[in-house]
Enzyme design. Sequence first.
Site, mmCIF file in Angstrom:
data_model
loop_
_atom_site.group_PDB
_atom_site.id
_atom_site.type_symbol
_atom_site.label_atom_id
_atom_site.label_comp_id
_atom_site.label_asym_id
_atom_site.label_seq_id
_atom_site.Cartn_x
_atom_site.Cartn_y
_atom_site.Cartn_z
ATOM 1 N N ARG A 90 0.835 -1.203 0.000
ATOM 2 C CA ARG A 90 0.000 0.000 0.000
ATOM 3 C C ARG A 90 0.869 1.252 0.000
ATOM 4 O O ARG A 90 0.565 2.229 -0.697
ATOM 5 C CB ARG A 90 -0.929 -0.004 1.212
ATOM 6 C CG ARG A 90 -1.766 1.259 1.327
ATOM 7 C CD ARG A 90 -2.702 1.225 2.512
ATOM 8 N NE ARG A 90 -3.500 2.441 2.565
ATOM 9 C CZ ARG A 90 -4.538 2.627 3.374
ATOM 10 N NH1 ARG A 90 -4.904 1.662 4.200
ATOM 11 N NH2 ARG A 90 -5.204 3.762 3.356
ATOM 12 N N CYS A 164 -19.226 -2.638 0.392
ATOM 13 C CA CYS A 164 -18.428 -1.467 0.756
ATOM 14 C C CYS A 164 -19.167 -0.734 1.864
ATOM 15 O O CYS A 164 -20.394 -0.823 1.968
ATOM 16 C CB CYS A 164 -18.234 -0.562 -0.458
ATOM 17 S SG CYS A 164 -17.233 0.915 -0.147
ATOM 18 N N TYR A 244 -14.503 9.617 -2.410
ATOM 19 C CA TYR A 244 -13.503 9.246 -3.409
ATOM 20 C C TYR A 244 -13.583 10.137 -4.648
ATOM 21 O O TYR A 244 -12.631 10.193 -5.431
ATOM 22 C CB TYR A 244 -13.657 7.775 -3.810
ATOM 23 C CG TYR A 244 -13.204 6.823 -2.739
ATOM 24 C CD1 TYR A 244 -11.874 6.433 -2.633
ATOM 25 C CD2 TYR A 244 -14.105 6.321 -1.808
ATOM 26 C CE1 TYR A 244 -11.450 5.570 -1.637
ATOM 27 C CE2 TYR A 244 -13.691 5.459 -0.808
ATOM 28 C CZ TYR A 244 -12.363 5.085 -0.728
ATOM 29 O OH TYR A 244 -11.944 4.244 0.267
#
Length: 421
Positions: A90, A164, A244
């Site tokens: 990551r 999600c 996002y």
Amino acid sequence: MKLAVVGGGSTYTPELIDGFARLRDTLPLTELVLVDPAADRLELVGGLARRIFAKQGHAGAITTTSDLDAGVEGADAVLLQLRVGGQAARQQDETWPLECGCVGQETTGAGGLAKALRTVPVVLDIAERVRRANPDAWIIDFTNPVGIVTRALLRAGHKAVGLCNVAIGFQRRFARLLDVAPGDVHLDHVGLNHLSWETGVRLGGPDGEDVLPGLLAEHGDAVARDLRLPRAVLDRLGVVPSYYLRYFYAHDEVVRELRTKPSRAAEVAAMEARLLEMYGDPALDEKPELLARRGGAFYSEAAVDLAASLLGGRGPSVQVVNTYNRGTLPFLPDDAVVEVQAAVDGSGAVPLPVPALHPLFAGLVAHVTAYEDLALEAALRGGRDRVFQALLAHPLVGQFEYAEQLTDRLIAHNREHLAWA
């Protein structure tokens, strides 16, 4: 009822355990297996999980194992929450794209593609082993990038639904602002995973009054602060974008920010070290407050609701999930994976109709869906050219020179995870 969690050594897991314990009447588990190759983490998380169950009076048995096949044997559902390459990968996903002036993020853009390439082959191998252990088992995917991973699972014929926590997070925030119970808030949630908008907020159910205009008028400043977008953007859009969307709507600003502060991966790695130290305390028998800063808020409630609908034999419930489009968004292929409200029961998830999507949003959805098509091909078949095409197609990249440079960096940083490289 047996449920297995692959990636059970994650620091997320106590959030999940807390939900299973509190909502045991909704999802009456008799056996929960935490599966993870990291035996040291698994021991710490498993110990805390048992203490949480004991404190809340849950009679279900919790076991841990590093043997995937043994862990999923006889499971009615398997929840996937793995991170191939761990926080080190990551950290790379969030760093090398910035060298080319592109957003460095673990689920979208170039970093999101890298994660998809590492993750899809591993998830498909796990899913095949689940199918051999129990062909009727449901796979609930919380592993990012959820849209691409879920599409890979469905395309391979697995009984899978993607999950999600973005939608349930908005539901809880809006309920607090409106001073109503969360169950009274129904979202007109539409788009793709990590590319979605709340186009309506209805009270009482799918046919209830849409209070979104009033909510924005009265609480728009608070919503905008949460999203880190100007209030004027919400007023002009007339909807609430997922957080996002800031990577798209304020790309250059985000890149400047990311270049001047520690990565989120570094913050999470430090947090995980502290959480694991806390999990080892035999006196701790509840999820610590620090876990709320780790991410994944309300993940457990969403997972319990989904698993209960898939396994519990109750009538259909309406939930936001990731599943095949099936004509829901008519400008996308039927086998695209969308994130919308769906009727969920023991036969799976069926998307509910949504109003026609404004071209301002539909264009971006179509663009990212095309990228996801190419990303999945790259994950399944490999090859530098496929990686390049996916990067060139992504709206956060989209330039030939950037795509070339990012392709080389992606392969160099992920070679150990790419069988074809």
